[in-house]
Design an enzyme around this catalytic site. Structure first.
Site, PDB file in Angstrom:
ATOM      1  N   ASP A  11       0.907  -1.115   0.155  1.00 55.29           N
ATOM      2  CA  ASP A  11       0.101   0.009  -0.085  1.00 55.29           C
ATOM      3  C   ASP A  11       0.854   1.221  -0.011  1.00 55.29           C
ATOM      4  OD1 ASP A  11      -2.158   1.695   0.508  1.00 55.29           O
ATOM      5  OD2 ASP A  11      -1.948   1.915   2.529  1.00 55.29           O
ATOM      6  N   ASP A  13       0.044   4.979   0.996  1.00 60.78           N
ATOM      7  CA  ASP A  13      -0.191   6.073   2.178  1.00 60.78           C
ATOM      8  C   ASP A  13      -0.279   5.001   3.470  1.00 60.78           C
ATOM      9  OD1 ASP A  13      -0.771   8.522   0.327  1.00 60.78           O
ATOM     10  OD2 ASP A  13      -2.578   6.946  -0.287  1.00 60.78           O
ATOM     11  N   GLY A  48      -7.683   3.909   3.027  1.00 59.72           N
ATOM     12  CA  GLY A  48      -7.581   2.813   1.735  1.00 59.72           C
ATOM     13  C   GLY A  48      -8.724   2.918   0.939  1.00 59.72           C
ATOM     14  N   ILE A  49     -10.036   3.317   1.606  1.00 62.68           N
ATOM     15  CA  ILE A  49     -11.267   3.364   0.874  1.00 62.68           C
ATOM     16  C   ILE A  49     -11.045   4.538  -0.390  1.00 62.68           C
ATOM     17  CG2 ILE A  49     -12.427   2.121   2.610  1.00 62.68           C
ATOM     18  CD1 ILE A  49     -13.960   4.801   3.225  1.00 62.68           C
ATOM     19  N   ASN A 120      -3.603   9.292  -7.253  1.00 62.73           N
ATOM     20  CA  ASN A 120      -2.647  10.098  -7.088  1.00 62.73           C
ATOM     21  C   ASN A 120      -1.286   9.402  -6.756  1.00 62.73           C
ATOM     22  OD1 ASN A 120      -4.047  12.799  -7.482  1.00 62.73           O
ATOM     23  ND2 ASN A 120      -4.808  12.173  -5.439  1.00 62.73           N
TER      24      ASN A 120
END
Length: 221
Positions: A11, A13, A48-49, A120
């Site tokens: 992942d 962020d 995460g959503i 992004n």
């Protein structure tokens, strides 16, 4: 050291880059506009959503009714604000231990991929100088179902030609961890917040993530 796994799927962020406070600022802006009290704990829970689902959860707590069109407009407004915030990022935003882990993985010829809900993601990687290290970057634009659906992680594994059982996937969000747990991947959960204990290996912070430690945990699972 030769890895016993073939790929690391990250992942972005909260795992590679410290953007959690930036998301908090963007989310709080929407919450303030809609008259909703927003907290850091809530911000962590919704990591995460998708931005639309984030806005949907926020406005659900508002006294005012928002149409689908209005929620999509708020989601775009949130994204524009976030895009301004990420222009402040540089390599100092890389979380502790992560750059060393990535370099060691590349030396061991381990495949590297990103599975991020953020559209992004590529720009963030460019800002922190890590874009060239990854074999594939999969974002919300590449899938039809967002986290907690496992599609984004399975898409990343397929794109780098690796079976899920030979992948290690690292997450800091409950939605992402839920997605990984629906695959055959070895899951690492970053953080001590509620729900992360479901990971195959939970770490307090990225400090604990070395190539050697990941390899050892994968072998001894």
């Amino acid at each position: 050291m030769q890895a016993q796994f073939e790929a690391l799927i990250f992942d972005l962020d909260g795992v590679i880059v410290d953007t959690i406070n930036l998301y908090y600022q963007a989310n709080k802006m929407i919450a303030d506009e809609t008259g909703v009290h927003f907290t850091h704990d809530w911000n962590q829970q919704i990591q995460g959503i998708s931005r639309y689902e984030t806005v949907k959860q926020i406005v659900r707590q508002s006294d005012k009714f928002y149409s689908e069109e209005e929620m999509h407009a708020l989601a775009e407004k949130k994204n524009r604000h976030y895009q301004v915030l990420i222009e402040t990022l540089d390599e100092k935003a890389i979380l502790p231990g992560i750059f060393q882990l990535i370099k060691e993985a590349k030396t061991a010829e381990t495949k590297l991929a990103i599975a991020s809900s953020s559209s992004n993601a590529m720009h963030v990687l460019e800002k922190i100088g890590l874009q060239s290290y990854f074999d594939k970057v999969v974002t919300s634009r590449d899938v039809t179902r967002g986290k907690p659906d496992p599609e984004i992680f399975l898409t990343a594994a397929k794109a780098i030609g690796t079976h899920p059982k030979n992948c290690v996937a690292i997450e800091d969000g409950i939605a992402g961890l839920t997605a990984i747990k629906q695959t055959d991947m070895f899951s690492i959960g970053v953080g001590l917040h509620e729900g992360m204990e479901q990971a195959d290996w939970q770490v307090a912070s990225t400090h604990e993530l070395t190539f050697k430690s990941v390899n050892k945990k994968f072998v001894n699972r």
